[in-house]
Motif scaffolding. Structure first.
Motif, short mmCIF file in Angstrom:
data_model
loop_
_atom_site.label_atom_id
_atom_site.label_comp_id
_atom_site.label_asym_id
_atom_site.label_seq_id
_atom_site.Cartn_x
_atom_site.Cartn_y
_atom_site.Cartn_z
N LEU A 9 -30.08 27.11 2.29
CA LEU A 9 -29.08 28.11 2.62
C LEU A 9 -28.82 28.98 1.40
CD1 LEU A 9 -26.89 29.04 4.67
CD2 LEU A 9 -25.42 27.31 3.66
N GLN A 10 -28.77 30.29 1.59
CA GLN A 10 -28.46 31.24 0.53
C GLN A 10 -27.20 32.01 0.93
OE1 GLN A 10 -30.24 31.54 -2.40
NE2 GLN A 10 -31.47 29.84 -1.66
N LEU A 11 -26.19 32.00 0.07
CA LEU A 11 -24.97 32.75 0.34
C LEU A 11 -24.76 33.76 -0.78
CD1 LEU A 11 -22.49 29.90 1.39
CD2 LEU A 11 -23.73 31.47 2.88
N GLU A 12 -24.71 35.03 -0.39
CA GLU A 12 -24.44 36.11 -1.33
C GLU A 12 -23.46 37.07 -0.65
OE1 GLU A 12 -28.02 37.95 -2.74
OE2 GLU A 12 -28.98 36.02 -3.11
N PHE A 13 -22.46 37.51 -1.41
CA PHE A 13 -21.43 38.37 -0.84
C PHE A 13 -21.24 39.61 -1.71
CE2 PHE A 13 -19.90 33.89 -0.16
CZ PHE A 13 -20.42 33.78 1.13
N PRO A 14 -20.90 40.74 -1.08
CA PRO A 14 -20.64 41.96 -1.86
C PRO A 14 -19.43 41.76 -2.77
CG PRO A 14 -20.75 42.42 0.51
CD PRO A 14 -20.78 40.94 0.35
N GLU A 15 -19.49 42.32 -3.96
CA GLU A 15 -18.40 42.19 -4.94
C GLU A 15 -17.09 42.77 -4.43
OE1 GLU A 15 -18.07 40.79 -8.07
OE2 GLU A 15 -19.97 39.85 -7.59
N ASP A 16 -17.17 43.83 -3.63
CA ASP A 16 -15.94 44.54 -3.25
C ASP A 16 -15.21 43.91 -2.07
OD1 ASP A 16 -17.73 45.20 -1.24
OD2 ASP A 16 -17.32 47.34 -1.32
N GLN A 17 -15.65 42.78 -1.58
CA GLN A 17 -14.98 42.19 -0.42
C GLN A 17 -14.04 41.05 -0.77
OE1 GLN A 17 -15.92 38.98 1.47
NE2 GLN A 17 -16.57 38.51 -0.59
N LEU B 90 -11.55 28.70 -10.24
CA LEU B 90 -11.06 29.96 -9.68
C LEU B 90 -11.72 30.17 -8.33
CD1 LEU B 90 -9.46 32.63 -10.03
CD2 LEU B 90 -11.57 33.58 -11.02
N PHE B 91 -10.90 30.31 -7.30
CA PHE B 91 -11.38 30.57 -5.94
C PHE B 91 -11.10 32.03 -5.64
CE2 PHE B 91 -11.07 26.10 -6.09
CZ PHE B 91 -11.85 25.58 -5.08
N GLU B 92 -12.17 32.83 -5.51
CA GLU B 92 -12.03 34.22 -5.08
C GLU B 92 -12.31 34.23 -3.58
OE1 GLU B 92 -13.64 37.11 -8.28
OE2 GLU B 92 -14.81 35.24 -8.40
N VAL B 93 -11.43 34.88 -2.83
CA VAL B 93 -11.47 34.79 -1.37
C VAL B 93 -11.57 36.18 -0.78
CG1 VAL B 93 -10.33 33.85 0.67
CG2 VAL B 93 -9.98 32.74 -1.56
N GLY B 94 -12.42 36.32 0.23
CA GLY B 94 -12.58 37.60 0.91
C GLY B 94 -12.82 37.42 2.39
N VAL B 95 -12.95 38.53 3.07
CA VAL B 95 -13.29 38.51 4.50
C VAL B 95 -14.42 39.50 4.74
CG1 VAL B 95 -11.08 37.71 5.42
CG2 VAL B 95 -11.40 40.12 4.96
N MET B 96 -15.25 39.20 5.74
CA MET B 96 -16.35 40.09 6.08
C MET B 96 -16.84 39.79 7.50
SD MET B 96 -19.34 38.39 3.66
CE MET B 96 -20.71 39.36 4.26
#
Length: 147
Positions: A4-12, A84-90
């Protein structure tokens, strides 16, 4: 089996919070246990929703229910580490979307884990999935949509 590969945009990423790895979170291999990481992700999700004024369950019985969780581990964490937990939605759809997490150790800037939790809005009184409320959508106007 493919990994599994998880990558997320920085701005989200919309929110961040710190949690400390407790001694009781450590497994026999002397690092953060999988079940404890899932609990920490759940706590970060709850803090995120609270900060944005989203109730776990509203007066009408509507709330968020987790549909799935994917986690990839990149480094070990140990007792007393600050994470540090950075949290976003997408990836919103009519009923929900994904809450994303990037977990790092600020002390050495090490990426510890990435995670993605699917969610839908669910009316617990009627036991059915319901459309995403407009007031939730208004909090995240730049989130991408998928069908």
């Amino acid at each position: 089996m493919a990994r599994l590969q998880l990558e997320f945009p920085e701005d989200q990423f919309y929110f961040s919070t710190q949690l400390t790895v407790r001694v009781t979170d450590i497994n026999a291999a002397n690092h953060l246990a999988n079940d404890s990481m899932i609990s920490m992700i759940s706590e970060a999700r709850a803090r995120f929703l609270y900060d944005f004024g989203v109730r776990e369950t509203g007066i009408d019985g509507t709330g968020i229910i987790v549909t799935d969780l994917a986690t990839t581990y990149k480094a070990e964490a140990h007792a007393r580490d600050q994470l540090l937990f950075e949290v976003g939605v997408m990836d919103f759809n009519k009923y929900g979307g994904d809450i994303t997490f990037r977990i790092t150790r600020p002390h050495d800037q090490k990426l510890v884990a990435m995670a993605k939790s699917g969610f839908v809005f669910f009316n617990y009184k009627r036991s059915q999935v319901v459309p995403m409320p407009e007031d939730f959508l208004a909090k995240f106007p730049k989130v991408n949509w998928i069908d």
